[in-house]
Design a protein around this motif. Sequence first.
Motif, short mmCIF file in Angstrom:
data_model
loop_
_atom_site.label_atom_id
_atom_site.label_comp_id
_atom_site.label_asym_id
_atom_site.label_seq_id
_atom_site.Cartn_x
_atom_site.Cartn_y
_atom_site.Cartn_z
N UNK A 1 0.81 -1.21 0.00
CA UNK A 1 0.00 0.00 0.00
C UNK A 1 0.84 1.26 0.00
N UNK A 2 2.17 1.13 -0.10
CA UNK A 2 3.02 2.30 -0.25
C UNK A 2 3.40 2.53 -1.70
N UNK B 1 -0.97 7.57 -8.44
CA UNK B 1 -1.98 7.00 -7.53
C UNK B 1 -1.31 6.02 -6.58
N UNK B 2 -1.73 6.07 -5.36
CA UNK B 2 -1.20 5.16 -4.35
C UNK B 2 -2.12 3.95 -4.21
N UNK C 1 9.85 5.12 -4.17
CA UNK C 1 10.26 4.73 -2.83
C UNK C 1 11.34 3.66 -2.83
N UNK C 2 11.54 2.94 -3.95
CA UNK C 2 12.61 1.94 -4.03
C UNK C 2 13.78 2.54 -4.80
N UNK D 1 1.65 4.38 6.87
CA UNK D 1 3.10 4.57 6.91
C UNK D 1 3.64 4.57 5.48
N UNK D 2 4.39 5.59 5.16
CA UNK D 2 5.02 5.68 3.85
C UNK D 2 6.45 5.18 3.99
#
Length: 660
Positions: free
Chosen positions: A276-277, A302-303, A318-319, A454-455
């Motif tokens: 969900x991140x 979109x998340x 995020x990676x 949490x992100x």
Amino acid sequence: MSKYLFASILLLILTGSAMSQQRVAPDTIPATIDVEQDENKTVIKAGLRPLRQIAGAPEAFYTYFWEFGDGTFSFAPQPVHNYKDTGDYEIRLYATNNYDDGKAPKGKPRRIKVKKTMYAAADAPSSFFAASDMLAMKTNRMPKPGEEMVTIVGYRHPGGTSAVSGSLLLFYNEKQFAQKNFVLSEERKYNNERKFGLDSLMAMAPSEDLYVPLAGGPSNVTWIDPVRKTALAGLLSEKKALFREQHIWRVEDLKAGEEKFLFLSMETTPEMIKDTNAVVTISGMFVPDDPAYPISQYNLDMQIVASHDPNRMQLKNRRMNYRFVSKSKELSYKVQFQNTGKGPASKVAIGVAVPGMLNGQSLEITDYSPKCVMCDSAYERQSCLDTIIRKDSIFFVFNNIYLKGVKQEGVEDQDSTKGFIKYRIRFSKELKKLPFSSQAAIVFDRNEPVITNRSRGRFKPGLSPGVILGYGKGMSKGELPLGIPAGTLGFTVSAFAPYKPYFQAELYFNVQQKNETLRSFSRDQRDTTIGTGKYLVIGRENYDVVSRTTMDVVPLHLRYNITGWLGVGAGIMVSVVTSEKTQEKKVVQATEMVVPPSGTVQRFQNLAGTITKNFSAADGAVFADLNIGKVRAGPALGIRLLQYVKDPQQRLFFYGIWRF
């Protein structure tokens, strides 16, 4: 008696559970559409199952998206729509259950017939588009695995008086993800958009020798764009490198002031990323035929969500690859919020936890809504945004604003209940290859804080090849024991610059080992002829000569870097004899029979009886070792103690290693 009592209690429990389940509305109840018509005026209401509140979350509520079947839409809970023409129309409802533990309700389209039209005021320009953009996109909800989502693609006339034609492009399913995230199940077109291929688009793109009259200029003045086609080809190449799938629609005769919309039903696949991140992107382009107008682009980020929550935090990209991340790299965060109350909020405070490896002082706000001035330049009681930076947290405070509530009477535009803050932040001086996370708490006026997801950010493991040059020293007195020999060259593969325990695989190709064993020795006095000379034999020696080539493999090696310059490890090594050659060596000691005697003893040897074997022996060993130097990435020295199992010997291995 106890049996009857137990049975009664069990029956009461089961009955209570069944009654409780009956009181909870199942999420399979379909949505219904209620319509009240008065000529071309239509009042629309939704019939939805009762909400099922998630424990601990804010009060559950529905948000709405309506398609009226004529190319227009609304996000209002109970819209009123005026149809401009008579005919049959299909009204569709997509309701999203926020803070609800069930599935989004599904329903069938409702067909209505408009028999007569009356005068209706002209449509006001929508708030769908930002500034002067020709292209914009929205969705009715964030993507959730296994759930349908509608993407609204809006395009409009760029300005001026002449009609504009062009091409509308959509790209989705990013190649960075192993699986497909979306399947385009249906497209609803109301303005004669028609599909065509990429080759047709390039064929219609202006070429270098295309001349176009200047808009508004004299007819004898021409304008040329020599790089238009090249630029378009470059953009398409970038998009094709990022996305797996694309669709192109042809748009004709877009009149001045017109805004048109395309509706795409997209099924989110069950195998969609469950994280969900994760942030997925759908990208759009509008390419006018007239090169006087620029190409318009829009990226819809979109998340992915497990449940629908309008208050969320996301981290873009995020990676990261730690090898190429510098301390100056900026991370892009976005916190979205929505006032779900019954009245407006005048103050919204957002507290964000800053991970220790990020530098809060490097904060840079890139965008925010509602738009207002910064508080350090505001007059008293003016709407403003204040920023407070602390060691481990950042606070964004919207003061003196008017943010409408979802349940506020008369609110139809859902965007007026929403806001966001986008910001960039850099890494701190000590950049560790460890996961990090951030979370926001959002307070509307004096209500209880709403805690977001949490992100999480993390680094890709990355591969680090290495080279080892070493020297093995045996403690056994055996003839030719297995194990790393005096000289060896090895190669390693491990995670790049790890901060946690990690595995390292190793492979060694060893220099050839040779051993001679004296089998027999005899002395005699015998004449013999060697070549053309006569000799007196004084001794004979027989040797077994063994030559070996070995290979050592480390299939399991667990390591941990205690600091940046000290690392320890333990593992298993397998030593294999890949090639072994055994020969019989005969040596004769003799003196030449000359007058006077020379007394010089000469040695003559001969090799015979060669026997060759492949993979003739193997042994295993357990080991522990120590590295000193740049143990995460770079050069280091090591010492390893090995204990072999089959041939119970110990060996020391001294080596230098460079991990790249």
